[in-house]
Design an enzyme around this catalytic site. Structure first.
Site, PDB file in Angstrom:
ATOM      1  N   CYS A 102      -3.567  -3.936   4.292  1.00  0.00           N
ATOM      2  CA  CYS A 102      -2.603  -4.906   4.834  1.00  0.00           C
ATOM      3  C   CYS A 102      -2.996  -6.344   4.532  1.00  0.00           C
ATOM      4  O   CYS A 102      -2.273  -7.281   4.894  1.00  0.00           O
ATOM      5  CB  CYS A 102      -2.469  -4.725   6.342  1.00  0.00           C
ATOM      6  SG  CYS A 102      -2.041  -3.049   6.792  1.00  0.00           S
ATOM      7  N   HIS A 127      -2.158  -9.977  12.454  1.00  0.00           N
ATOM      8  CA  HIS A 127      -1.732  -8.716  11.850  1.00  0.00           C
ATOM      9  C   HIS A 127      -1.657  -7.696  12.989  1.00  0.00           C
ATOM     10  O   HIS A 127      -2.580  -7.597  13.797  1.00  0.00           O
ATOM     11  CB  HIS A 127      -2.744  -8.248  10.794  1.00  0.00           C
ATOM     12  CG  HIS A 127      -2.506  -6.826  10.388  1.00  0.00           C
ATOM     13  ND1 HIS A 127      -1.321  -6.432   9.816  1.00  0.00           N
ATOM     14  CD2 HIS A 127      -3.256  -5.709  10.517  1.00  0.00           C
ATOM     15  CE1 HIS A 127      -1.369  -5.128   9.604  1.00  0.00           C
ATOM     16  NE2 HIS A 127      -2.531  -4.672  10.017  1.00  0.00           N
ATOM     17  N   GLU A 170       0.855  -1.190   0.000  1.00  0.00           N
ATOM     18  CA  GLU A 170       0.000   0.000   0.000  1.00  0.00           C
ATOM     19  C   GLU A 170       0.894   1.244   0.000  1.00  0.00           C
ATOM     20  O   GLU A 170       0.481   2.325   0.396  1.00  0.00           O
ATOM     21  CB  GLU A 170      -1.009  -0.015   1.141  1.00  0.00           C
ATOM     22  CG  GLU A 170      -0.470  -0.378   2.497  1.00  0.00           C
ATOM     23  CD  GLU A 170      -1.573  -0.602   3.525  1.00  0.00           C
ATOM     24  OE1 GLU A 170      -2.420   0.284   3.690  1.00  0.00           O
ATOM     25  OE2 GLU A 170      -1.545  -1.653   4.188  1.00  0.00           O
TER      26      GLU A 170
HETATM   27  N1  COA Z   1       0.862   4.353  30.476  1.00  0.00           N
HETATM   28  C1  COA Z   1       0.330   3.202  29.984  1.00  0.00           C
HETATM   29  N2  COA Z   1      -0.644   3.186  29.026  1.00  0.00           N
HETATM   30  C2  COA Z   1      -1.073   4.371  28.556  1.00  0.00           C
HETATM   31  C3  COA Z   1      -0.561   5.597  29.040  1.00  0.00           C
HETATM   32  C4  COA Z   1       0.461   5.543  30.041  1.00  0.00           C
HETATM   33  N3  COA Z   1       1.002   6.658  30.533  1.00  0.00           N
HETATM   34  N4  COA Z   1      -1.181   6.596  28.372  1.00  0.00           N
HETATM   35  C5  COA Z   1      -2.065   6.021  27.514  1.00  0.00           C
HETATM   36  N5  COA Z   1      -2.005   4.680  27.636  1.00  0.00           N
HETATM   37  C6  COA Z   1      -2.761   3.666  26.888  1.00  0.00           C
HETATM   38  C7  COA Z   1      -4.205   4.043  26.655  1.00  0.00           C
HETATM   39  O1  COA Z   1      -5.009   3.723  27.782  1.00  0.00           O
HETATM   40  C8  COA Z   1      -4.531   3.209  25.433  1.00  0.00           C
HETATM   41  O2  COA Z   1      -4.762   1.889  25.805  1.00  0.00           O
HETATM   42  P1  COA Z   1      -6.123   1.129  25.361  1.00  0.00           P
HETATM   43  O3  COA Z   1      -6.115   1.156  23.854  1.00  0.00           O
HETATM   44  O4  COA Z   1      -5.952  -0.241  25.912  1.00  0.00           O
HETATM   45  O5  COA Z   1      -7.249   1.914  25.903  1.00  0.00           O
HETATM   46  C9  COA Z   1      -3.213   3.210  24.658  1.00  0.00           C
HETATM   47  O6  COA Z   1      -2.205   3.599  25.594  1.00  0.00           O
HETATM   48  C10 COA Z   1      -3.192   4.203  23.512  1.00  0.00           C
HETATM   49  O7  COA Z   1      -3.621   5.449  24.001  1.00  0.00           O
HETATM   50  P2  COA Z   1      -4.616   6.361  23.162  1.00  0.00           P
HETATM   51  O8  COA Z   1      -4.944   7.559  23.948  1.00  0.00           O
HETATM   52  O9  COA Z   1      -5.752   5.526  22.653  1.00  0.00           O
HETATM   53  O10 COA Z   1      -3.623   6.733  21.959  1.00  0.00           O
HETATM   54  P3  COA Z   1      -3.831   7.584  20.666  1.00  0.00           P
HETATM   55  O11 COA Z   1      -5.113   8.353  20.686  1.00  0.00           O
HETATM   56  O12 COA Z   1      -2.558   8.328  20.516  1.00  0.00           O
HETATM   57  O13 COA Z   1      -3.987   6.488  19.502  1.00  0.00           O
HETATM   58  C11 COA Z   1      -3.571   4.630  18.066  1.00  0.00           C
HETATM   59  C12 COA Z   1      -3.330   5.238  19.452  1.00  0.00           C
HETATM   60  C13 COA Z   1      -2.956   3.240  18.019  1.00  0.00           C
HETATM   61  C14 COA Z   1      -5.078   4.507  17.797  1.00  0.00           C
HETATM   62  C15 COA Z   1      -2.897   5.571  16.995  1.00  0.00           C
HETATM   63  O14 COA Z   1      -1.521   5.563  17.191  1.00  0.00           O
HETATM   64  C16 COA Z   1      -3.218   5.186  15.564  1.00  0.00           C
HETATM   65  O15 COA Z   1      -4.249   5.561  15.019  1.00  0.00           O
HETATM   66  N6  COA Z   1      -2.310   4.445  14.901  1.00  0.00           N
HETATM   67  C17 COA Z   1      -2.568   3.929  13.553  1.00  0.00           C
HETATM   68  C18 COA Z   1      -2.920   2.482  13.693  1.00  0.00           C
HETATM   69  C19 COA Z   1      -3.768   1.976  12.566  1.00  0.00           C
HETATM   70  O16 COA Z   1      -4.960   2.015  12.630  1.00  0.00           O
HETATM   71  N7  COA Z   1      -3.173   1.476  11.495  1.00  0.00           N
HETATM   72  C20 COA Z   1      -3.918   1.030  10.357  1.00  0.00           C
HETATM   73  C21 COA Z   1      -4.534  -0.294  10.466  1.00  0.00           C
HETATM   74  S1  COA Z   1      -3.418  -1.524   9.949  1.00  0.00           S
END
Ligand code: COA
Length: 374
Positions: A111, A223, A79
């Protein structure tokens, strides 16, 4: 006749950004990345690398003369296309020494395309038992600086040879679930994807829940857009894996980051390399997910000789002596990458080639990419 994966190769760039370094620069508690998202490092393409050089490195590490004589089809799943018309695999044809009559296609469905390609390859071999199919899964997961997806980036390539009487594993028909979803897409006008990460996690889980899994498996490879996704997937299964086994299938993913099409097969490689037991004749589950969306659950059974078919030393050495980037170097390298990918003319400077590399993107001339074996 048994049909499946005969060879499995992997390549990741040596250069990586530590997630602790990223957290510090972004003023985020590092536990969010290392525990919440589950990532330790993200591999990043160095100055002379792209999806084609990575695929070349992965393929070159596994192909022998017999493969080169018998491969009649190459399927390149990505992709991160570098061209809307010409298939990426065409650039690799002569550099890999493949025969002139080979069919080469690029396949796309986020993916999932690599898994779709695997099943097409198995069907092809069932009809032509002496044929071999080369599957390449190569991507750069790049979301941009200071975006929500930044901590879940990565780069790398998987190469697989599919054949009859496979030495690694026989592949069995899967359950496919397809639904039109808008969790992740990259329109032709954008160099980075449009991603709704939360919706993507939800879609992944929704499709996985639709799989009818009647028996338990010692291991299920997933994945992984980020390593913690495997925990989220495992906990909704009727028969979840043990924590110990979950850590085994996640290990390489947490070191490399998201490599899109190769991610599921990197999880398989992690299992082969890290399992504390002989996997011969064991049947495991595999869950492939491609946003947009397709999910497929299938099984594979390891052959008796699976361990002999893996270049363990080569793979181990890739994870050793990696080059850690500072945040400044990361910015420089990815700015360079973005600029080069948007250019129709480019000439590589020798200082940007690392010793371990066998292939480089040497130049872009009027949009035509020129690759070199060095
Ligand atoms: N200590 C431990 N854990 C922590 C923390 C800390 N200080 N702060 C946050 N977290 C945890 C959150 O509780 C959350 O856990 P959960 O998912 O079990 O609830 C996790 O860390 C991520 O935090 P979040 O606030 O949801 O992060 P974000 O809004 O920055 O987004 C993703 C995280 C993964 C959604 C983002 O990086 C993303 O969109 N990535 C692209 C992934 C994707 O979709 N790829 C395409 C598909 S293949």
């Amino acid at each position: 006749m048994k049909v499946g994966i005969d060879k499995l190769g992997f390549y990741a760039p040596k250069t990586y950004l530590d997630l602790e370094t990223l957290a510090q620069a972004r003023n985020v508690d590092s536990h969010k990345y290392t525990i919440g998202i589950g990532q330790k490092k993200m591999a990043l393409p160095s100055y002379s690398e792209d999806v084609i050089t990575m695929a070349l490195e992965a393929a070159d590490s596994i192909l022998d003369d017999l493969d080169k004589q018998s491969i009649d089809t190459v399927l390149f799943a990505t992709e991160t296309a570098v061209d809307f018309s010409k298939a990426a695999g065409i650039y690799m044809h002569s550099l890999l020494g493949l025969k002139p009559s080979v069919r080469i296609l690029e396949v796309k469905q986020a993916c999932y395309a690599s898994t779709g390609a695997l099943f097409m390859a198995c069907d092809h071999v069932k009809v032509h038992p002496s044929a071999r199919v080369l599957i390449l899964a190569s991507d750069v997961a790049w979301y941009g600086f200071e975006t929500a997806g930044e901590a879940t980036q990565g780069a790398g390539a998987i190469a697989m040879v599919v054949s009859a009487q496979p030495r690694i594993a026989e592949v069995f028909e899967g359950q496919v679930i397809t639904e039109n979803r808008s969790d992740f897409y990259r329109p032709s006008y954008s160099s980075i994807p449009v991603v709704d990460g939360k919706l993507s996690i939800e879609s992944y889980k929704t499709l996985l829940k639709k799989v009818e899994m009647k028996v338990s498996f010692p291991y299920i490879c997933f994945h992984m857009p980020f390593a913690k996704m495997a925990n989220k997937a495992n906990e909704i299964l009727e028969f979840p894996m043990s924590d110990e086994n979950l850590n085994i299938i996640k290990d390489y993913g947490s070191e490399i980051g998201n490599i899109y099409n190769g991610s599921l097969y990197l999880s398989l490689l992690s299992l082969i390399m890290k399992a504390n037991e002989d996997l011969s004749q064991q049947t495991i589950g595999m869950f492939s997910y491609g946003s947009g969306a397709i999910g497929e659950f299938f099984t594979i059974t390891f052959s008796n000789d699976y361990n002999k078919a893996i270049h363990r030393k080569h793979i181990d050495s890739m994870f050793e002596n990696r080059i850690s980037l500072s945040i400044k170097q990361y910015h420089h390298m990815m700015e360079f990458y973005q600029e080069r990918e948007a250019s129709s003319d480019f000439l590589l400077e020798d200082k940007y080639v690392y010793d371990h590399q066998k292939f480089v993107l040497h130049a872009i001339s009027k949009g035509h990419r020129e690759y070199k074996r060095i």
